[in-house]
Design a protein around this motif. Sequence first.
Motif, PDB file in Angstrom:
ATOM      1  N   VAL A   9      15.955  10.553  52.991  1.00 53.90           N
ATOM      2  CA  VAL A   9      15.803   9.416  50.930  1.00 53.90           C
ATOM      3  C   VAL A   9      17.204   9.287  51.142  1.00 53.90           C
ATOM      4  CG1 VAL A   9      16.860  10.360  48.629  1.00 53.90           C
ATOM      5  CG2 VAL A   9      15.734  12.667  49.992  1.00 53.90           C
ATOM      6  N   ALA A  10      16.800   7.880  50.165  1.00 57.74           N
ATOM      7  CA  ALA A  10      18.153   6.214  50.512  1.00 57.74           C
ATOM      8  C   ALA A  10      18.295   6.690  48.893  1.00 57.74           C
ATOM      9  CB  ALA A  10      17.430   5.485  51.199  1.00 57.74           C
ATOM     10  N   GLN A  80      19.260  12.118  39.569  1.00 62.56           N
ATOM     11  CA  GLN A  80      18.167  12.617  39.831  1.00 62.56           C
ATOM     12  C   GLN A  80      17.075  12.589  40.849  1.00 62.56           C
ATOM     13  OE1 GLN A  80      16.152   9.821  36.472  1.00 62.56           O
ATOM     14  NE2 GLN A  80      18.385   9.370  35.121  1.00 62.56           N
ATOM     15  N   THR A  81      18.423  11.496  41.811  1.00 63.74           N
ATOM     16  CA  THR A  81      17.684  10.862  42.495  1.00 63.74           C
ATOM     17  C   THR A  81      17.680  13.140  43.186  1.00 63.74           C
ATOM     18  OG1 THR A  81      18.606   9.904  42.992  1.00 63.74           O
ATOM     19  CG2 THR A  81      17.864  10.471  44.975  1.00 63.74           C
ATOM     20  N   GLY A  87      18.372  16.140  47.594  1.00 63.84           N
ATOM     21  CA  GLY A  87      19.521  15.166  48.449  1.00 63.84           C
ATOM     22  C   GLY A  87      19.547  14.159  47.982  1.00 63.84           C
ATOM     23  N   VAL A  88      20.359  13.091  49.696  1.00 69.73           N
ATOM     24  CA  VAL A  88      20.439  12.121  49.284  1.00 69.73           C
ATOM     25  C   VAL A  88      21.477  12.081  50.867  1.00 69.73           C
ATOM     26  CG1 VAL A  88      21.649   9.562  49.007  1.00 69.73           C
ATOM     27  CG2 VAL A  88      21.542  11.255  46.677  1.00 69.73           C
ATOM     28  N   ARG A 140      28.343  14.350  47.778  1.00 71.74           N
ATOM     29  CA  ARG A 140      27.657  15.479  48.292  1.00 71.74           C
ATOM     30  C   ARG A 140      26.913  15.270  50.096  1.00 71.74           C
ATOM     31  NH1 ARG A 140      23.075  18.298  46.093  1.00 71.74           N
ATOM     32  NH2 ARG A 140      23.932  17.809  43.727  1.00 71.74           N
ATOM     33  N   MET A 141      27.314  14.553  50.112  1.00 67.05           N
ATOM     34  CA  MET A 141      27.070  13.978  51.710  1.00 67.05           C
ATOM     35  C   MET A 141      28.267  15.355  52.413  1.00 67.05           C
ATOM     36  SD  MET A 141      27.123  10.000  52.768  1.00 67.05           S
ATOM     37  CE  MET A 141      24.853   9.305  51.525  1.00 67.05           C
ATOM     38  N   ILE A 142      29.332  15.293  51.941  1.00 64.75           N
ATOM     39  CA  ILE A 142      30.806  15.593  52.428  1.00 64.75           C
ATOM     40  C   ILE A 142      29.744  18.028  52.346  1.00 64.75           C
ATOM     41  CG2 ILE A 142      32.476  16.674  52.147  1.00 64.75           C
ATOM     42  CD1 ILE A 142      33.930  13.628  51.376  1.00 64.75           C
TER      43      ILE A 142
END
Length: 279
Positions: A9-10, A80-81, A87-88, A140-142
């Motif tokens: 997901v980008a 929204q993503t 996730g991202v 969120r990445m952490i």
Amino acid sequence: MNLELEKKVALITGSSQGLGFASAWALAGEGCRVCICGRDENRLKRASEKLEARAGGSDCILAVQADLTNVEDIAMVVTQTVEKFGGVDVLVNNSFDFSPKTGFNDPSGRIENISKETFMKGLESGIYWPLHCTQVVGKRMIEQKYGNIVNITSLYASLVADYRMYEGRDVFNPVTYPVSKHGLVGLTKYIASFWAPHGIRCNCLSPGSFPNTTSKKDDPSAPNSVEDDEFLNILNRKCSLGRTGVPKDLESAIQFLCSEKSSYLTGANLLVDGGWSVL
């Protein structure tokens, strides 16, 4: 199909046109699920339709109208993503305000004229927007202990404009642009250092001369449009390959940086400039 990108997901800022859209196009074509965002609703809708056709359906594409001058908008985009894709994995910070507000193609961007307001608008657009997007997505990445951030900088992150190119022309590259892009490289290296323990990589992609040749007659809102043939010839001669770039020239580079093919690369600046910097 690039297996390193498939189903990742980008989120790409400023992606309804130009190099941001080119990045979305490159990733969607390799099986990546992509969220694009931008301010112009109609342009965003057209971009989304093209990407859905490329990706084979709407399930892989999300288009969100957002204005990065509103700090709450990026949180809305991320929400929204995550709701749509779960996730991202990748953040591409591409947005920049190419307008007289930051001194583009306007006397207000010259060293002798620039006001604090114009200068700070350039820093906000070129450095704070990527920082704020990174902060929001980075939380969120952490949590997931993984992430990949690509900051779109510029040839002018390591050089500056040649003043002789702009003598007697309306086209003008302001002091805010190279200053903010140099700063974005520093921010990239800082993130690469401090977030490495969280499994997060951060790199720069620095395009050289990729002029927007969209006619103002065709699109009056086209940002930073160049319709001066003599000026375009000057740009061509500045490149050792004898031509300026087109969006397709960045596809392999963005796919590389956003995938696990670059898994041992962080804090780097990948320059794609047609040989401009070697002359």
